[in-house]
Write an enzyme that holds these catalytic residues in place. Structure first.
Site, PDB file in Angstrom:
ATOM      1  N   GLU A 183       0.823  -1.218   0.000  1.00 57.09           N
ATOM      2  CA  GLU A 183       0.000   0.000   0.000  1.00 57.09           C
ATOM      3  C   GLU A 183       0.856   1.267   0.000  1.00 57.09           C
ATOM      4  O   GLU A 183       1.245   1.764   1.046  1.00 57.09           O
ATOM      5  CB  GLU A 183      -0.932   0.026   1.223  1.00 57.09           C
ATOM      6  CG  GLU A 183      -1.802   1.283   1.273  1.00 57.09           C
ATOM      7  CD  GLU A 183      -2.764   1.349   2.450  1.00 57.09           C
ATOM      8  OE1 GLU A 183      -3.568   2.290   2.487  1.00 57.09           O
ATOM      9  OE2 GLU A 183      -2.718   0.468   3.324  1.00 57.09           O
ATOM     10  N   LYS A 225      -2.492  -2.106  -3.116  1.00 62.51           N
ATOM     11  CA  LYS A 225      -3.559  -1.245  -2.584  1.00 62.51           C
ATOM     12  C   LYS A 225      -3.162   0.214  -2.826  1.00 62.51           C
ATOM     13  O   LYS A 225      -2.527   0.836  -1.988  1.00 62.51           O
ATOM     14  CB  LYS A 225      -3.767  -1.512  -1.089  1.00 62.51           C
ATOM     15  CG  LYS A 225      -4.838  -0.615  -0.461  1.00 62.51           C
ATOM     16  CD  LYS A 225      -5.223  -1.038   0.952  1.00 62.51           C
ATOM     17  CE  LYS A 225      -6.214  -0.059   1.557  1.00 62.51           C
ATOM     18  NZ  LYS A 225      -6.813  -0.522   2.820  1.00 62.51           N
TER      19      LYS A 225
END
Length: 358
Positions: A183, A225
């Site tokens: 992420e 992500k």
């Protein structure tokens, strides 16, 4: 040496593909105790363990919700909690066909010599913790790196440090049986336009995949992500179609086809906005070798929190709000959301928090 090919290889590939199942996505319920305290303060609920447990039980036991989810990210406290009837949350999720995941980073620290840019900490005992979490039933993990857009930001130093940090985390996870969710969040804060966000997103993602490759990460057993490509929070809004085009193009240019799924963060968008933008991406007729799905925290929980307000008598009403958002996002992963969800209180409000700490 090629990509990771240890004992967990097949399991990692299977679990990563499962999380990317069309029609399903991830509920991010891994807010730290401090962050959930801020959410509770907004609805006048005391931040104590029992209230945190009650909220998570409300979410995980909503009738029909788990069929729209493939994973739930938990905070360490939640990984070991149980329903009021004594059933471990991990078992509730597994029986509902949902993989339990775990947030493993330990927050951000400022990088000396930069304009308040950060890097993420938590590598030191990561291998040990991953092994422990795997034992407890977790099958994937999340690590959030945070970058910001400014006149001279993100600096190359910040990009490199965060890309290397994410890659180190990813390979340690895989060696311990956990699918790493990578992420790199580029904060929406600022007055930049969508072109600037696209440029920075492409630059950051390219650096991340170079680092992942250098660390021999098995891409088929990992997930990304990212932020959606949008104008800054102080800039004029643009259409979902434009966001979809810029976002998918940035991904096409940087994310290898070996990655099974991309699960977007909501980044402070309202519940409805996040769903509509995801739907627009899945409606695009262009090359998309990966599933495009969601890993939403605020954008799946806001109207639920408002409906609940910490009161037992509101649980059914709150669960109704939650299933509405789960279903809407499930449809958005297929590009079939019609924008017809009954909007609960809070579903249209911006959830942006400047310099957001998780």
């Amino acid at each position: 040496m090629s990509a990771y090919c240890g004992k967990y290889k097949d399991e990692l590939i299977k679990n990563a593909a499962y999380i990317g199942t069309p029609g399903k996505g991830i509920l991010a319920a891994d807010e730290s105790t401090g962050t959930i305290g801020k959410r509770f303060a907004s609805i006048n609920v005391e931040n104590v363990e029992e209230n945190r447990r009650s909220l998570r039980e409300l979410l995980f036991t909503t009738p029909g919700a788990l069929q729209h989810l493939s994973g739930v990210i938990l905070f360490e406290e939640t990984l070991y909690q149980k329903t009021k009837d004594g059933k471990p949350f991990v078992d509730v999720l597994k029986e509902g066909g949902v993989l339990p995941g775990i947030k493993v980073d330990k927050g951000t620290v400022e990088v000396a010599g930069t304009n308040k840019e950060t890097t993420t900490q938590g590598h030191d005992d990561l291998g040990k913790r991953c092994a422990k979490y795997y034992e407890a039933g977790a099958r994937f993990a999340k690590w959030r790196a945070v970058l910001k857009i400014g006149p001279n930001e993100p600096s190359q130093l910040s990009i490199d440090l965060n890309a290397q940090g994410l890659a180190r985390y990813a390979i340690i996870c895989q060696e311990n049986g956990l699918v790493p969710i990578v992420e790199p969040e580029i904060l929406v804060d600022g007055s930049h336009d969508i072109e600037r966000c696209a440029y920075v997103t492409e630059k950051v993602l390219a650096a991340c995949y170079k680092a992942l490759n250098e660390h021999h990460v098995l891409l088929e057993g990992s997930l990304l992500k990212p932020n959606m490509v949008t104008p800054g929070s102080e800039s004029k809004k643009v259409s979902p179609q434009l966001i979809a085009e810029y976002t998918v193009r940035a991904l096409q240019r940087t994310v290898p086809a070996a990655v099974p799924a991309i699960v977007f963060l909501s980044g402070g968008q309202s519940e409805e906005e996040a769903t509509v933008n995801l739907n627009a991406m899945n409606k695009l007729s262009t090359k998309k070798p990966w599933a495009l799905s969601f890993s939403f925290g605020r954008a799946l929980q806001q109207s639920t929190l408002k409906a609940w307000g910490g009161k037992t008598e509101n649980v059914v009403k709150a669960q109704k709000a939650f299933i509405t958002r789960c279903k809407a996002n499930s449809e958005a992963t297929l590009g079939t959301y019609q924008g017809d969800a009954v909007l609960g209180e809070g579903a249209s409000e911006s959830l942006h928090v400047k310099d957001y700490k998780y």
